[in-house]
Motif scaffolding. Structure first.
Motif, PDB file in Angstrom:
ATOM      1  N   GLN A 374       0.853  -1.208   0.000  1.00 54.91           N
ATOM      2  CA  GLN A 374       0.000   0.000   0.000  1.00 54.91           C
ATOM      3  C   GLN A 374       0.890   1.259   0.000  1.00 54.91           C
ATOM      4  OE1 GLN A 374      -2.083   0.483   3.732  1.00 54.91           O
ATOM      5  NE2 GLN A 374      -4.033   0.042   2.695  1.00 54.91           N
ATOM      6  N   ARG A 377       2.921   1.602  -3.323  1.00 49.79           N
ATOM      7  CA  ARG A 377       2.084   2.104  -4.436  1.00 49.79           C
ATOM      8  C   ARG A 377       1.908   3.619  -4.300  1.00 49.79           C
ATOM      9  NH1 ARG A 377      -1.139  -2.592  -3.938  1.00 49.79           N
ATOM     10  NH2 ARG A 377      -0.838  -3.966  -5.716  1.00 49.79           N
ATOM     11  N   ARG A 378       1.627   4.015  -3.071  1.00 47.32           N
ATOM     12  CA  ARG A 378       1.425   5.452  -2.823  1.00 47.32           C
ATOM     13  C   ARG A 378       2.693   6.235  -3.195  1.00 47.32           C
ATOM     14  NH1 ARG A 378      -0.530   6.242   3.073  1.00 47.32           N
ATOM     15  NH2 ARG A 378      -2.133   4.802   2.410  1.00 47.32           N
TER      16      ARG A 378
END
Ligand SMILES: Cc1cc2nc3c(=O)[nH]c(=O)nc-3n(C[C@H](O)[C@H](O)[C@H](O)COP(=O)(O)OP(=O)(O)OC[C@H]3O[C@@H](n4cnc5c(N)ncnc54)[C@H](O)[C@@H]3O)c2cc1C
Length: 544
Positions: A374, A377-378
């Motif tokens: 997560q 990806r950010r």
């Protein structure tokens, strides 16, 4: 007592039946980028030139009295096998049949008491002693230097490779210093345990050697490096012994354990180590994540460190290393899985590939991995699946074999490493890369990966290739080593994150610890090794 370890090729890595062979597409890539020549085969064993042994016959007899006559050897093969480690200059010299020197004899003690007796005898007879574990030093740590002494012996600890104690409730083990990495992991896997120490040289390293060099394995981001794993140890020194019990922690004064870890055979011989173990991982998830640049990838890893969701293995290749890995992998390998089409469609042209490996209990791995992906990806990361992770795992111990192949084709290939804080990492990456590149000139390939990630920074590991300067291979190596080491120091990095100091990094020790720091270390040596027989010319030597 341990099984005798398999014998490595004297001129390279692995055993003689190991099949080599660079794939044609990899050779073609090298021909086009830096050029190849050869073949340049190593000389035959009989052609290796050694001086006659200088060990006085009387001392040989006394050593035989301690260890048994068949454990004091001075045959040609035995001396050649202990003449050097496995650094680039070691291999260049051995392949040419011209090692710098060789030990006058190789002694194989069976236990701590024999080591103590050998050190006492060698102190009295002015014989230098070089402890020999797995023989994989890449920093000249095994150079058989006599210093001011009459002779030098190699003290091979392979016979001291047994399991001395396994404490299942404390999850600790005590092993003889000569135990090899694979032997320990085999033993522990039967118990559902692991040490988790996997340097690239894993197939041959000894636990004593790892302790003596402050080694770091490929999974050190999660498992920690050897200094975090060693809870206790026993040191046999010429002046006496130090035995430190395996305690989980202690506030009893300055850390004596840490003083002995990394002592590189200059203070004495580490004869036993007590290690913290972990449960063998239930689950493993290895995968690739692509970033548009090395800078973007390192910022993302820094974020994982700050959020405490780092993988156990974290390696981020810079743009050059990524390009090289994809080229060497060929169509069926990583390139097939994350080739240009896939990345191009998502707007990535060059980029930097990270390999991330999560290990542990199933639920914990799933949680950490989900949270990490997560965040990545950010930060602009593009997960590219498990194929790169699987490919890396499969080839993780393969580079040293590849190095032999490259030498055969007249290609210089060397690695060096450092570590620094996040704030200085990018500048150091650029500075060291430039120093290596301008020393080698063109054509050459200079690449790097970030690994061994910490909250405050990370290690940088450089690999470089260039056509060998025929007839001046060692000068070529010395020039680039000097340039890179100076750039590391000037850029605020450590002279070594895990390869240790040995002889090659000793000239930069004062830049790292200061003159007073060096004097403190010398005073400790004078106490433990008053005759100065332990590994002369390493770690504390100041001559440039
Ligand atoms: C291809 C390759 C890849 C490598 N990858 C890594 C890596 O990923 N991580 C890493 O940390 N290192 C790596 N190294 C470096 C090397 O493997 C490590 O320094 C390793 O810890 C050395 O262990 P050894 O048993 O081979 O020690 P040796 O090479 O035998 O000895 C190393 C030094 O320690 C001393 N010594 C050995 N045993 C003892 C003892 N029991 N007591 C006191 N002194 C002793 C020796 O005198 C010498 O100075 C790599 C080397 C090669 C060739």
């Amino acid at each position: 007592m341990a099984e005798p370890a398999a014998q490595m090729r004297f001129w390279g890595w692995g055993e003689s039946d190991h099949a080599g062979g660079l794939p044609e597409h990899a050779l073609e890539f090298l021909r086009q980028t830096i050029g190849t020549s050869g073949p340049h085969p190593p000389v035959a064993l009989e052609q290796v030139v050694l001086e006659p042994t200088r060990l006085p016959e009387a001392v040989r007899g006394e050593l035989a009295g301690i260890c048994g006559s068949k454990h004091v050897r001075d045959g040609h093969l035995e001396r050649v096998l202990h003449a050097a480690g496995k650094g680039y200059p070691d291999l260049v010299r051995l392949r040419a049949g011209e090692p710098e020197g060789a030990p006058d004899a190789v002694v194989h003690p069976a236990d701590h008491a024999q080591v103590m007796a050998v050190l006492s005898l060698c102190s009295a007879r002015s014989v230098a002693v070089v402890a020999f574990g797995g023989g994989t030093s890449v920093v000249g740590g095994l150079a058989p230097l006599r210093g001011e002494h009459e002779a030098v012996i190699s003290l091979d600890l392979a016979r001291m490779g047994g399991l001395l104690k396994l404490d299942r409730s404390s999850c600790t083990a005590t092993v003889g210093a000569g135990m090899r990495g694979p032997a320990l992991e085999r033993l522990l896997s039967g118990e559902g345990l692991t040490l988790g120490h996997f340097p690239q040289s894993f197939e041959y390293v000894s636990l004593g050697g790892c302790a003596a060099t402050r080694s770091a394995g490929q999974a050190s981001t999660g498992y920690g490096s050897i200094e975090k794993m060693i809870l206790g140890l026993r040191l046999a020194a010429p002046a006496g012994e130090i035995a430190l019990a395996p305690l989980p922690a202690s506030a009893a004064g300055p850390g004596l354990r840490q003083l002995l870890i990394g002592s590189e055979g200059t203070l004495g011989v580490i004869s036993e180590v007590s290690l913290r173990l972990r449960r063998a991982p239930e689950a493993r998830a290895y995968e690739g994540v692509f970033f548009e640049s090395f800078a973007a990838g390192s910022a993302a890893l820094r974020e994982l460190a700050a959020e405490h969701v780092l993988p156990d293995v974290a390696r981020l290749s810079d743009e050059q290393e990524t390009r090289m890995s994809l080229a060497l992998a060929g169509r069926g390998g990583i390139k097939g899985a994350i080739g240009r089409g896939y990345l191009g469609a998502r707007g990535y042209s060059g980029g930097a590939l990270a390999i991330l490996g999560f290990e542990g209990a199933t639920g914990e791995v799933a949680f950490r991995r989900r949270r990490a992906l997560q965040l990545l990806r950010r930060a602009g990361g593009l997960p590219v699946g498990t194929a790169p992770g699987r490919a890396w795992l499969k080839g993780r111990f393969g580079a040293p074999y590849l190095r032999d192949e490259l030498l055969e084709h007249g290609v210089m290939v060397e690695t060096l490493e450092t570590a620094t804080q996040w704030a200085d990492l990018e500048a150091l990456h650029a500075r060291v890369g430039e120093a290596i590149g301008s020393s080698l000139g063109t054509p050459s390939l200079v690449m790097c990966h970030l690994s061994h990630v910490y909250e405050s920074g990370a290690s940088l590991y450089f690999t470089f290739l260039a056509p060998q300067r025929e007839g001046a291979e060692i000068e070529q190596w010395r020039d680039v080593k000097r340039a890179a080491s100076q750039a590391i120091i000037d850029g605020g990095g450590t002279i070594t994150h895990h390869h240790a100091v040995g002889r090659d990094h000793a000239p930069w020790m004062s830049s790292e610890v200061g003159e007073e720091g060096l004097r403190v270390l010398a005073a400790v040596k004078a106490e433990l090794d008053p005759a100065g027989i332990m590994n002369p010319g390493k770690l504390l030597s100041v001559s440039r």
